[in-house]
Design an enzyme around this catalytic site. Structure first.
Site, short mmCIF file in Angstrom:
data_model
loop_
_atom_site.label_atom_id
_atom_site.label_comp_id
_atom_site.label_asym_id
_atom_site.label_seq_id
_atom_site.Cartn_x
_atom_site.Cartn_y
_atom_site.Cartn_z
N CYS A 1 -67.55 5.96 118.87
CA CYS A 1 -66.86 5.42 120.04
C CYS A 1 -67.25 3.98 120.30
O CYS A 1 -66.84 3.38 121.28
CB CYS A 1 -67.12 6.28 121.27
SG CYS A 1 -68.84 6.24 121.78
N HIS B 1 -69.15 -7.22 126.39
CA HIS B 1 -68.17 -6.69 127.33
C HIS B 1 -66.90 -7.52 127.39
O HIS B 1 -65.84 -7.01 127.69
CB HIS B 1 -68.79 -6.48 128.71
CG HIS B 1 -69.65 -5.27 128.70
ND1 HIS B 1 -71.01 -5.32 128.56
CD2 HIS B 1 -69.31 -3.96 128.71
CE1 HIS B 1 -71.48 -4.10 128.50
NE2 HIS B 1 -70.48 -3.25 128.59
C1 PEP Z 1 -71.92 1.57 122.29
O1 PEP Z 1 -73.04 1.14 122.57
O2 PEP Z 1 -71.42 1.51 121.13
C2 PEP Z 1 -71.08 2.18 123.33
C3 PEP Z 1 -69.95 2.78 123.03
O3 PEP Z 1 -71.50 2.04 124.63
P1 PEP Z 1 -71.36 0.68 125.49
O4 PEP Z 1 -70.58 -0.30 124.68
O5 PEP Z 1 -70.67 1.04 126.75
O6 PEP Z 1 -72.79 0.32 125.67
#
Ligand code: PEP
Ligand code: MG
Length: 556
Positions: free
Chosen positions: A486, A186
């Site tokens: 994504c 994150h």
């Molecule tokens: C992923 O896991 O690639 C995703 C887009 O979701 P997050 O990063 O929010 O877990």
């Protein structure tokens, strides 16, 4: 003298500034006795610290506004609670130091709260934060949480959780460096959302002295400690050159021979929309709705509040496509009222869609709010579920969408290897796929995305990950359905070309990466992208895959 450190660059650009550390948890102050004649002075110190912390919390509340302000003001009241202060003074009178007295008085109060019903027990974390702030002030150590500074700084942290960052002032944060975290953590996602350079997985980052000047190159992962004039000039020149190259490419995403690959933005809420629009995003490919849920640890936001937030995002892309992901709680994004507290392995536990199927009322409210938010708008709304494992999951989600009367396309995220392996069967239930390569890498390599030590395995260039992307994209292609990416893989310009070559139909990323990806994609034909993808898949490691793709694309 200049020294160089090397981490993993995760967000482009150069930041030069002074180091400020994210304050860590406050340690228990030693229980030493003070002579009676010092008691009065210690009591004065304690009162002063309490007042200063309360004033600081109120000032931060004024800055943050909204619900954060209410929380911070309630914390200021806790700090000034007359009974607590009286208890602190009593403890000092019988020989405690000010910091120890604060620590013990808060511990007694904490025990009372913890046993006083669910609502008050939920305030224990706020009380602990107040205690930590007062004790930190008395000990003269950095405040826990985001640094207090009026000057811009480079933030150093062990890692950053979404909740840590709610109060970050983007005008003050020049860049991030973290000890832990990989390219999909994150910290990395947030840095890209803020458009600031960032380097993660830098062992020893915590040892950089407060106030030291460093230069962070978020493209290469290099950190220059006390950079000389020549180095600064060189870094600034390189950053300016990169920026100039970017402004040359404009318009929708496409290869040089006109194969369209819509470039979409990842957003966490209405606040991220202006940057997405400015970067020329053709829509939203991932709206991480969980950020709306982080404000309150007790319950989901009310339907009207959700409608308001969704509508703001939907309105920003009148004729565009907006893909909303329903709540992805659990694992690294726990929510007290939904996430089981005692899971031995939260990343493998009840998270994402699993949480929502256990709490259908939360999913229902969210889908109803989305339906109301989209009413009367020309936007192309798409709704997808995180952490879909199999066809049964996909069906349960699609059924819930239909029951809520939602007029939208329903999709599934491919984040678990089983979903990529059996993409065809999932596509029997839903109309599109979206590859969440961050979690897909985590689960493919059994490598926690929050652990810096395994960031090598989180590298989205890993050929095994590319194989899974290819499987999902081919399945969608065969069904005439779309399959976007994504996850953070989409924000690496070279990898974006490879993903295109693998058959991916759209790319969604933090707004700041869109110009880089647009410019790189526009340099190559679809056939070149396909050759680069095949060359990358034919290797045995992420580094080799990157090199192989580079060779194909540069015509070597
Ligand atoms: C992923 O896991 O690639 C995703 C887009 O979701 P997050 O990063 O929010 O877990
Ligand atoms: Mg995910």
């Amino acid at each position: 003298m200049e020294t160089t450190l090397r981490g993993v660059g995760v967000s482009h650009g150069v930041a030069i500034g002074q180091v400020r550390h994210m304050g860590t948890a406050v340690l228990e102050p030693p229980a030493k006795q003070i002579p009676a004649e010092e008691a009065e002075r210690e009591q004065g110190r304690a009162r002063q610290a309490v007042e200063a912390v309360a004033a600081d919390l109120i000032a931060r509340g004024n800055l943050a506004g909204g619900e954060a302000q209410a929380v911070l003001e309630a914390q200021a009241l806790m700090a000034q609670d007359p009974e607590l202060i009286a208890d602190v003074e009593r403890r000092i009178a019988v020989g405690s130091t000010a910091e120890r007295a604060v620590y013990d008085a808060f511990a007694a109060y904490r025990a009372l709260l913890a046993n006083a019903g669910e609502y008050l027990a939920g305030r224990v974390a706020d009380l602990d934060d107040v205690r930590n702030r007062i004790v930190a002030r008395l000990l003269g150590v950095p405040m826990p949480g985001v640094p207090d500074s009026d000057e811009p700084y480079v933030l150093i942290a062990r890692d950053l959780a979404p909740a840590d960052t709610a109060l970050l002032d983007p005008a003050l944060v020049l860049g991030f460096v973290t000890e832990e975290g990989g390219p999909t953590s994150h910290s990395a996602i947030l840095a890209r959302a803020l458009g600031v350079p960032a380097v993660v997985a830098l062992p020893g980052a915590g040892e950089l002295a407060e106030g030291t000047v460093i230069a962070v190159d978020g493209s290469t992962g290099d950190i220059f400690v006390e950079p000389g004039d020549e180095r600064r000039a060189q870094l600034e020149r390189a950053a300016a050159e990169r920026k100039a190259a970017l402004s040359a490419a404009t318009g929708p995403g496409a290869t040089s021979d006109g194969h369209q690959v819509p470039l979409l933005a990842n957003v966490g809420g209405p606040a991220d929309v202006p940057a997405a629009v400015e970067a020329g995003a053709e829509g939203v490919g991932l709206f991480r709705t969980e950020f709306l849920f982080l404000d309150d640890s007790r319950e989901a936001p009310a339907e009207e509040k959700q409608v308001e937030a969704y509508r703001k995002v939907l309105e920003a892309f009148p004729e565009g496509r907006v893909v909303v992901r329903v709540l992805d709680a659990g694992a690294d994004k726990p929510l007290d009222f939904l996430t089981p507290a005692d899971e031995p392995n939260p990343a493998l536990g009840v998270r994402g869609l699993r949480t929502l199927l256990d709490h259908p009322e939360v999913l229902r409210t969210q889908l109803t709010a989305l339906s109301k938010a989209a009413e009367g708008l020309p936007v192309h709304l798409e709704v997808m579920a995180p952490m879909v494992a199999d066809r049964a999951d996909a069906k349960a989600f699609a059924d819930a969408c239909r029951e809520a009367g939602l007029s939208a396309k329903f999709g599934a995220m491919v984040e678990i290897p089983s979903a990529a392996l059996r993409a065809r069967s999932i596509l029997r239930e839903v109309e599109f796929l979206s590859l969440g390569t961050n979690d897909l890498a985590q689960y493919t390599f059994a490598a926690d995305r929050q652990v810096g030590a395994v960031s090598r395995l989180q590298d989205p260039w890993q050929p095994a990950l590319l194989d899974l992307v290819a499987l999902a994209a081919e399945a969608a292609g065969a069904e005439g359905k779309s399959c976007g990416v994504c996850g953070e893989a989409a924000s690496d310009p070279l990898l974006a070309c490879v993903l295109t070559g693998l058959g991916v139909t759209s790319l969604s990323m933090g707004a700041a990466s869109i110009p880089y990806v647009r410019a790189t994609l526009a340099k190559y034909t679809l056939a070149q992208c396909r050759r680069a993808a095949a060359a990358a898949r034919a290797t045995d490691s992420a580094d080799e895959a990157r090199l192989a793709a580079q060779e194909v694309l540069s015509g070597e």
